[in-house]
Scaffold this active site. Sequence first.
Site, PDB file in Angstrom:
ATOM      1  N   LYS A  85      96.586  85.395  42.972  1.00  0.00           N
ATOM      2  CA  LYS A  85      95.393  85.798  42.228  1.00  0.00           C
ATOM      3  C   LYS A  85      94.370  84.679  42.117  1.00  0.00           C
ATOM      4  O   LYS A  85      93.170  84.904  42.327  1.00  0.00           O
ATOM      5  CB  LYS A  85      95.789  86.274  40.830  1.00  0.00           C
ATOM      6  CG  LYS A  85      94.593  86.630  39.954  1.00  0.00           C
ATOM      7  CD  LYS A  85      95.006  87.273  38.655  1.00  0.00           C
ATOM      8  CE  LYS A  85      95.754  86.350  37.750  1.00  0.00           C
ATOM      9  NZ  LYS A  85      95.982  86.953  36.420  1.00  0.00           N
TER      10      LYS A  85
ATOM     11  N   GLY B 109     106.648  82.001  31.388  1.00  0.00           N
ATOM     12  CA  GLY B 109     105.767  81.939  30.242  1.00  0.00           C
ATOM     13  C   GLY B 109     104.811  80.773  30.259  1.00  0.00           C
ATOM     14  O   GLY B 109     105.080  79.715  30.843  1.00  0.00           O
ATOM     15  N   THR B 110     103.676  80.979  29.565  1.00  0.00           N
ATOM     16  CA  THR B 110     102.646  79.937  29.498  1.00  0.00           C
ATOM     17  C   THR B 110     103.117  78.724  28.701  1.00  0.00           C
ATOM     18  O   THR B 110     102.708  77.596  28.983  1.00  0.00           O
ATOM     19  CB  THR B 110     101.376  80.514  28.865  1.00  0.00           C
ATOM     20  OG1 THR B 110     101.700  81.130  27.609  1.00  0.00           O
ATOM     21  CG2 THR B 110     100.731  81.545  29.774  1.00  0.00           C
TER      22      THR B 110
ATOM     23  N   ARG C 262      98.701  92.864  39.446  1.00  0.00           N
ATOM     24  CA  ARG C 262      97.675  93.903  39.376  1.00  0.00           C
ATOM     25  C   ARG C 262      96.579  93.732  40.430  1.00  0.00           C
ATOM     26  O   ARG C 262      95.788  94.646  40.660  1.00  0.00           O
ATOM     27  CB  ARG C 262      97.051  93.920  37.970  1.00  0.00           C
ATOM     28  CG  ARG C 262      97.913  94.658  36.947  1.00  0.00           C
ATOM     29  CD  ARG C 262      97.237  94.685  35.592  1.00  0.00           C
ATOM     30  NE  ARG C 262      97.398  93.436  34.874  1.00  0.00           N
ATOM     31  CZ  ARG C 262      96.789  93.155  33.723  1.00  0.00           C
ATOM     32  NH1 ARG C 262      95.945  94.027  33.199  1.00  0.00           N
ATOM     33  NH2 ARG C 262      97.000  91.996  33.126  1.00  0.00           N
TER      34      ARG C 262
ATOM     35  N   TYR D 283      80.594  81.593  81.247  1.00  0.00           N
ATOM     36  CA  TYR D 283      82.046  81.714  81.350  1.00  0.00           C
ATOM     37  C   TYR D 283      82.422  82.259  82.718  1.00  0.00           C
ATOM     38  O   TYR D 283      81.911  83.300  83.149  1.00  0.00           O
ATOM     39  CB  TYR D 283      82.545  82.649  80.244  1.00  0.00           C
ATOM     40  CG  TYR D 283      84.040  82.770  80.130  1.00  0.00           C
ATOM     41  CD1 TYR D 283      84.864  81.643  80.152  1.00  0.00           C
ATOM     42  CD2 TYR D 283      84.638  84.019  79.972  1.00  0.00           C
ATOM     43  CE1 TYR D 283      86.240  81.765  80.028  1.00  0.00           C
ATOM     44  CE2 TYR D 283      86.014  84.150  79.844  1.00  0.00           C
ATOM     45  CZ  TYR D 283      86.815  83.026  79.877  1.00  0.00           C
ATOM     46  OH  TYR D 283      88.180  83.143  79.755  1.00  0.00           O
TER      47      TYR D 283
ATOM     48  N   GLU E  98     100.405  88.979  20.988  1.00  0.00           N
ATOM     49  CA  GLU E  98     100.140  89.568  22.291  1.00  0.00           C
ATOM     50  C   GLU E  98     100.092  91.089  22.181  1.00  0.00           C
ATOM     51  O   GLU E  98     100.713  91.688  21.290  1.00  0.00           O
ATOM     52  CB  GLU E  98     101.221  89.147  23.298  1.00  0.00           C
ATOM     53  CG  GLU E  98     101.276  87.653  23.554  1.00  0.00           C
ATOM     54  CD  GLU E  98      99.980  87.096  24.114  1.00  0.00           C
ATOM     55  OE1 GLU E  98      99.332  87.798  24.922  1.00  0.00           O
ATOM     56  OE2 GLU E  98      99.604  85.985  23.731  1.00  0.00           O
TER      57      GLU E  98
ATOM     58  N   LYS F 145      74.785  80.669  70.859  1.00  0.00           N
ATOM     59  CA  LYS F 145      76.060  80.045  70.506  1.00  0.00           C
ATOM     60  C   LYS F 145      76.145  78.667  71.142  1.00  0.00           C
ATOM     61  O   LYS F 145      75.886  78.506  72.332  1.00  0.00           O
ATOM     62  CB  LYS F 145      77.205  80.940  70.990  1.00  0.00           C
ATOM     63  CG  LYS F 145      78.606  80.537  70.530  1.00  0.00           C
ATOM     64  CD  LYS F 145      79.339  79.643  71.490  1.00  0.00           C
ATOM     65  CE  LYS F 145      79.581  80.235  72.842  1.00  0.00           C
ATOM     66  NZ  LYS F 145      80.381  79.310  73.710  1.00  0.00           N
TER      67      LYS F 145
END
Length: 490
Positions: A29, A87-88, A22, A396, A164, A360
């Site tokens: 995640k 699964g957990t 999701r 530079y 659940e 910089k």
Amino acid sequence: MTNTTLDTSLAVVILAAGQGTRMRSALPKVLHRIGGRPLVGHVLDTARDLAPGHVLVVVRHERDQVAEAVTGVSDEVVVVDQDEIPGTGRAVEVALAAVPDFDGDVLVLSGDVPLLDADTLAALVRDHRASRAAVTLLSAVLPDATGYGRVIRGADGTVERIVEQKDATDAEAAVTEINAGVYVFQAAALREHLADVGTANAQGEKYLTDVIGLARRAERTVTASVVSDVTLTLGVNDRAQLAEAGRLLNARTVRRWQLEGATIQDPATTWIDVTATLAPDVTVLPNTHILRATAVAAGATIGPDTTLEDCEVGENAVVRRADATLAVIGAGATVGPFAYLRPGTKLAAGGKIGTFVETKNSTIGEGSKVPHLSYIGDTTIGRGVNLGAGAITANYDDIAKHRTEIGDEVHSGSHNVFVAPVRIGDGAKTGAGAVIRKDVPAGALALSVAPQRNVEGWVENHRPGTAAADAAARARSAQEQGDGSQEAHG
């Protein structure tokens, strides 16, 4: 809270194997960030505050990326790989297999529940041990429990099971007490009941929550501790929840620094990472971000409209409307408005980086000033220097970067270009518009003057028909008429 005494009878298992579809993201995640750390990093920090004997993180999706992140936070973590059984329940089972001789209490946390604090978890463990329960779970009461597992209690109020969302009946779905996904188990009971957990459910997964029902059927004690602040239990499943968790964490962080003595004028527009530090009497003005390992010393004023990332700000410094990364700003120095400090900038005490200045990889000495409209890159500036408006250190040459060295008490004219590598000696001065290509001795005045040449009539000859040519012709005509009138009266 930080527990300095190792609790060898406590193991913490953090579940971080899920894909998190999701989130609609290529990034796992648990690696999405709030408050300057990934979600799982917050959970790891809280777990370490409990000083457990073991910390185990179960991984699967994007395994290497997650494992690298968690070991980067805490190298004592044991990373455990979940197999193909989903699964957990299976995740906790493989974690227990990594500590086969452990016989204490197992605290199970989710890698996507970042707001739980160590005090809440320590109280949960104490309650579990005091009640001698086989399982103690953390629950919360929500006005809208959609999406969460429900805590189903018996007529006497004891916990019977967890259902659940996808497996709940209408009556069960109406229950507002939800499972926060945080548990303490006796290790022996957990091992025994996990062996009996199957996958006959809507998801086809081995649910950790099934252990609750199995423990009750075995007449073991199952208790639930209802958390008073439901925000602590909020999980992150999508970007909206990520933003909400970040907002709640930031509000907590801002309040903590306020109570420590910082003035934060507008908490709603101030963002402070949990890794940043503020001393007493710091003032933070609106629309300011203080990020990552930034440290702000006493009396400094930051903002408004300022972002500091991995910066060090000295006492009584003022930084306003500026953007700085990996910069050091000395005591009493001033930065901004509209300054851009890139990595490697070091501004000494009492110095100034002013309006529309970019720096910089440069050191600006004590009391030295770069007031406005300048670029200072790969430069060392001594004490008491003042660079005129429009100073550029041209570092530079299209192949390599070179350094400019400016000694003490140097004053430059406006619109100077210092073509590196070049050194300006102590006390030297430069004229307006100078292009400095050679070293300037101490105390010398450097000029690069070309005589001004005016080419009369150039615009009319080369840009005929333009507005500029017409204006020039009118001006010339008026001047000629004026000159003729003066001659007639002469």
